[in-house]
Motif scaffolding. Structure first.
Motif, short mmCIF file in Angstrom:
data_model
loop_
_atom_site.label_atom_id
_atom_site.label_comp_id
_atom_site.label_asym_id
_atom_site.label_seq_id
_atom_site.Cartn_x
_atom_site.Cartn_y
_atom_site.Cartn_z
N VAL A 574 13.86 0.61 -5.55
CA VAL A 574 12.47 0.75 -6.00
C VAL A 574 11.69 -0.51 -5.62
O VAL A 574 10.56 -0.43 -5.13
CB VAL A 574 12.43 0.99 -7.53
CG1 VAL A 574 11.00 0.98 -8.04
CG2 VAL A 574 13.11 2.31 -7.88
N LYS A 575 12.29 -1.67 -5.86
CA LYS A 575 11.62 -2.94 -5.50
C LYS A 575 11.36 -3.01 -4.00
O LYS A 575 10.31 -3.47 -3.55
CB LYS A 575 12.48 -4.12 -5.94
CG LYS A 575 12.62 -4.26 -7.46
CD LYS A 575 13.59 -5.36 -7.83
CE LYS A 575 13.77 -5.43 -9.35
NZ LYS A 575 14.79 -6.41 -9.75
N ALA A 576 12.35 -2.55 -3.22
CA ALA A 576 12.20 -2.58 -1.75
C ALA A 576 11.06 -1.67 -1.31
O ALA A 576 10.27 -2.04 -0.43
CB ALA A 576 13.51 -2.15 -1.09
N HIS A 577 10.94 -0.50 -1.92
CA HIS A 577 9.87 0.43 -1.56
C HIS A 577 8.50 -0.15 -1.92
O HIS A 577 7.56 -0.07 -1.12
CB HIS A 577 10.08 1.78 -2.26
CG HIS A 577 9.09 2.82 -1.84
ND1 HIS A 577 8.01 3.19 -2.61
CD2 HIS A 577 9.00 3.56 -0.70
CE1 HIS A 577 7.31 4.11 -1.98
NE2 HIS A 577 7.88 4.36 -0.82
N LYS A 578 8.41 -0.75 -3.10
CA LYS A 578 7.13 -1.36 -3.52
C LYS A 578 6.73 -2.48 -2.57
O LYS A 578 5.56 -2.60 -2.18
CB LYS A 578 7.25 -1.88 -4.95
CG LYS A 578 7.31 -0.80 -6.01
CD LYS A 578 7.42 -1.40 -7.41
CE LYS A 578 7.42 -0.32 -8.48
NZ LYS A 578 7.58 -0.88 -9.85
N LEU A 579 7.70 -3.32 -2.20
CA LEU A 579 7.39 -4.44 -1.32
C LEU A 579 7.06 -3.95 0.09
O LEU A 579 6.21 -4.53 0.77
CB LEU A 579 8.55 -5.43 -1.27
CG LEU A 579 8.24 -6.76 -0.58
CD1 LEU A 579 7.12 -7.51 -1.33
CD2 LEU A 579 9.47 -7.64 -0.51
N SER A 580 7.71 -2.86 0.53
CA SER A 580 7.40 -2.32 1.86
C SER A 580 5.97 -1.80 1.91
O SER A 580 5.28 -1.94 2.93
CB SER A 580 8.39 -1.21 2.23
OG SER A 580 8.22 -0.06 1.42
N LEU A 581 5.51 -1.19 0.81
CA LEU A 581 4.12 -0.74 0.74
C LEU A 581 3.17 -1.94 0.83
O LEU A 581 2.15 -1.89 1.53
CB LEU A 581 3.87 0.02 -0.57
CG LEU A 581 4.56 1.38 -0.72
CD1 LEU A 581 4.42 1.89 -2.15
CD2 LEU A 581 3.96 2.39 0.24
N LYS A 582 3.52 -3.01 0.11
CA LYS A 582 2.71 -4.22 0.13
C LYS A 582 2.73 -4.85 1.53
O LYS A 582 1.71 -5.33 2.02
CB LYS A 582 3.26 -5.22 -0.89
CG LYS A 582 2.46 -6.51 -1.02
CD LYS A 582 1.11 -6.26 -1.68
CE LYS A 582 0.38 -7.58 -1.92
NZ LYS A 582 -0.98 -7.35 -2.48
N MET A 583 3.88 -4.81 2.18
CA MET A 583 4.02 -5.38 3.52
C MET A 583 3.09 -4.68 4.51
O MET A 583 2.36 -5.34 5.26
CB MET A 583 5.47 -5.26 3.99
CG MET A 583 5.73 -5.89 5.34
SD MET A 583 7.39 -5.54 5.98
CE MET A 583 7.13 -3.88 6.62
N ASN A 584 3.10 -3.36 4.50
CA ASN A 584 2.21 -2.62 5.40
C ASN A 584 0.74 -2.90 5.11
O ASN A 584 -0.09 -2.97 6.01
CB ASN A 584 2.49 -1.11 5.29
CG ASN A 584 3.70 -0.69 6.11
OD1 ASN A 584 4.35 -1.53 6.73
ND2 ASN A 584 4.01 0.59 6.11
N GLN A 585 0.42 -3.06 3.82
CA GLN A 585 -0.95 -3.37 3.42
C GLN A 585 -1.39 -4.72 4.00
O GLN A 585 -2.49 -4.85 4.56
CB GLN A 585 -1.05 -3.39 1.89
CG GLN A 585 -2.44 -3.69 1.37
CD GLN A 585 -2.46 -3.80 -0.16
OE1 GLN A 585 -1.50 -3.47 -0.84
NE2 GLN A 585 -3.55 -4.28 -0.69
N VAL A 586 -0.52 -5.72 3.89
CA VAL A 586 -0.84 -7.06 4.40
C VAL A 586 -0.92 -7.05 5.92
O VAL A 586 -1.77 -7.72 6.51
CB VAL A 586 0.20 -8.09 3.91
CG1 VAL A 586 -0.05 -9.45 4.56
CG2 VAL A 586 0.14 -8.22 2.39
N ILE A 587 -0.05 -6.27 6.58
CA ILE A 587 -0.11 -6.16 8.04
C ILE A 587 -1.47 -5.63 8.48
O ILE A 587 -2.09 -6.15 9.42
CB ILE A 587 1.03 -5.26 8.57
CG1 ILE A 587 2.37 -5.99 8.46
CG2 ILE A 587 0.77 -4.85 10.03
CD1 ILE A 587 3.57 -5.12 8.81
#
Length: 637
Positions: A574-587
């Motif tokens: 769950v943490k990995a999915h949340k951070l991946s969403l944040k990662m794409n947002q920052v990209i």
């Protein structure tokens, strides 16, 4: 004829030969030369510019001149249209900067871009997934029963359909076949992921690579070695790896269009500028080159690197290992996620969930006898029962373990037995009702009898892990389809699926079918992730867009996966999915910002409000902003 393994080895050798360490060595030579040139004063301008030029060629030789040209040709051929990448644009920009005398700026462009490229390579971890550990688990020898009744050790590859084999207790079953005589229990987790060993007798099918229990049996070979279920697992992993299409990152999808636009626009600008702005050809060419440098997306080149490195580093600290930033980006985009059951959504070990003893017996005495009997067994159910019950009084009972009947022992002139329900002929309605009720919930049932009269019932089950329910709930709230794909029975699969609220349960699935199920999920829902822990999950983990392994699972599952959840903690997913969403947002933030800077520089260049030096300063400033924005993910919780 070249085999798949030979082809893989050849391609891997070619890959290593083409890349190796030379590109990194050349890059650092270029970096060193450019630093030396920077410290030279104006008296050595010719030497300084020469060093910058050599540094540009050295640092950019592999990334710009080799990969840039080669990948542009390959992609254009595949797409049937001109598909350049930013490598080409950076090379042209560096040449342009050098042509107008800005050698340092040209070198700086190459150093930044090539450095970003090598960092991304490091983050992606492009190593080909190995399956050597999987191959090592395949049995290599078998006990062949010869025509005179003797046994001889032979290579599994020599076995033919119809051969008779002997399998001793504790041995690996060498090949797929059918039992001719003897009874035993076999651990089939390598094939179906089931944590409970299966009792086998005459006429039952056995699978190669599974582990024989306490019994010895003879069997007849029914399949050649290349056609066994385990061999098909290896073949599927190989095929799925060969057929994988690596998902493009956001930048990879965006950059060809941008580069094509710039490469078309700059020459057009140079040709039209004399007529539009009344410039000389010399002015037009100079301004075109300045514009080319201004349009070079330095910040865009670094837009993903700091973000992905920060995200992967952040997750590593939290117990999630990523084999590449692309997989994290894919995780953010999944529309479906499938889970294995045993060891993934469940703990992987049975526990006592219910028990009942009739009123006509003393429960404490019966528990003492049950514990005494189970202490003599190494069956997973025995360990679960011993974890649940504790004897008050030590009973010394001689125990006999009979395959098909269970554990038997005598105490005070009475015979006590613990066995599966089907081994008892007469059972009261009370126990039948409880059996049906608890079995429908996915439990495995065992009876306790006194002189063959059932006096107790114990229900055991591989129960859901601590974070399984919360994980399923999270993905469902995100609108992501959840599925349970298991080799267990339909009843057990449905029971666990119901407890966790999974959208879809697919049970009785063999390893090759798991891979097919993942393909169907991908076709029906889109980007699909698979979470598993066993050898039998390996083909599905490779087939999925994102393969996720439980860290405490088999080495093979970890080897072929894209993400690894250390300590097998689903909450980390769950943490990995949340951070991946944040990662794409920052990209995307970085992409928009870097393109805004490019647009600004192009505008002021067209208005003749800047020169190449100011453009490079603004470029590098925007690159720094992009990097710092990406580094925020190191602190994201």
């Amino acid at each position: 004829m070249e085999t798949t393994q030979e082809k893989h080895a050849r391609e891997q050798h070619s890959h290593d030969h083409n890349h190796g360490r030379m590109p990194i060595i050349l890059y650092f030579i270029g970096l060193t030369l450019s630093l030396i040139a920077l410290f030279l004063n104006q008296e050595y301008r010719l030497l300084q510019n020469s060093l910058f030029l050599v540094a540009t060629i050295s640092a950019g030789y592999h990334v710009i001149f080799l990969e840039g040209i080669r990948e542009t040709i390959e992609h254009s051929r595949t797409q049937h249209k001109f598909t350049p990448n930013s490598h080409i644009l950076m090379g042209v920009a560096a040449i342009g900067a050098s042509l107008i005398g800005s050698f340092w700026e040209g070198t700086l462009l190459i150093l930044i871009f090539s450095g970003a490229h090598f960092l991304e390579d490091y983050a992606e971890g492009r190593s080909k997934r190995e399956i050597t550990k999987l191959l090592k688990m395949n049995p290599t020898t078998a006990r062949l029963i010869t025509s005179d009744g003797k046994t001889t050790i032979v290579d599994v590859k020599e076995l033919k359909v119809g051969d008779h084999l002997q399998v001793l207790n504790g041995d690996q079953v060498p090949i797929d076949g059918i039992i001719l005589s003897g009874t035993t229990s076999i651990d089939e987790s390598s094939i179906n992921g089931e944590s409970m060993p299966k009792e086998k007798g005459e006429g039952d099918i056995v699978f190669g690579s599974t582990i024989n229990g306490v019994g010895t049996f003879t069997m007849k070979v029914t399949k050649e070695n290349k056609d066994t279920v385990f061999s098909k697992i290896v073949q599927l992993v190989n095929q799925n790896q060969d057929n994988q299409t690596k998902a493009s990152s956001i930048i990879q999808k965006f950059e060809p269009k941008y580069v094509t636009f710039v490469l078309m626009t700059i020459p057009l600008f140079i040709v039209l500028a004399p007529a539009l702005f009344d410039w000389t050809w010399s002015q037009s060419i100079y301004r075109g080159l300045v514009l080319l440098v201004a349009a070079s997306p330095c910040a865009l080149a670094a837009a993903t690197v700091s973000v992905t490195l920060s995200a992967t580093s952040n997750l590593a600290k939290r117990g999630v290992l990523s084999k590449g930033s692309t997989y994290l980006s894919q995780l953010a985009n999944i529309q479906a996620i499938a889970f294995d059951k045993t060891g993934t959504l469940t703990k992987g070990k049975p526990e006592v969930t219910n028990y009942y003893f009739t009123d006509v017996v003393n429960e404490e005495d019966v528990i003492d006898i049950v514990v005494a009997l189970e202490k003599e067994s190494n069956h997973p159910l025995a360990r679960a029962i011993l974890n649940k019950f504790e004897s008050k009084n030590q009973r010394m009972i001689k125990v006999e373990n009979q395959i098909g009947k269970g554990l038997t022992g005598e105490y005070n002139g009475k015979t006590y037995r613990i066995g599966k329900p089907t081994s008892f002929k007469s059972v009261s309605d009370e126990f039948v009702r409880k059996t049906e009720e608890w079995a429908s919930e996915g439990n495995t049932i065992v009876y306790v009898s006194e002189n063959e009269k059932v006096i107790g019932i114990i229900a055991l089950m591989d129960i859901p892990s601590e974070h399984a329910k919360a994980t399923i709930d999270y993905f469902k709230k995100c609108g992501i389809h959840t599925a349970l794909i298991t080799g267990d029975s339909e009843m057990t699969g449905q029971a666990v699926g119901k407890q966790l609220g999974v959208d879809q349960v697919i049970a009785n699935v063999m390893p090759e079918d798991k891979s097919k199920m993942i393909k169907e999920q991908m076709e029906r829902y889109g980007i699909t992730a698979m979470v598993g822990d066993g050898i039998n999950d390996a083909p599905a983990l490779v087939k999925a867009d994102v393969g996720i392994a439980m860290g405490e699972g088999t080495d093979v599952a970890v080897d072929v996966s894209d993400l690894v959840l250390m300590k097998s903690d689903l909450s980390k997913l769950v943490k990995a999915h949340k951070l991946s969403l944040k990662m794409n947002q920052v990209i995307w933030q970085n992409i928009i910002f870097s393109m805004f800077v490019v647009a600004f520089l192009i505008t002021v260049s067209l208005l003749s409000l800047t020169d190449i030096a100011i453009s490079v300063v603004i470029h590098e400033g925007s690159t720094l902003v992009v990097i710092l924005n990406g580094l925020r993910l190191l602190k994201t919780k």
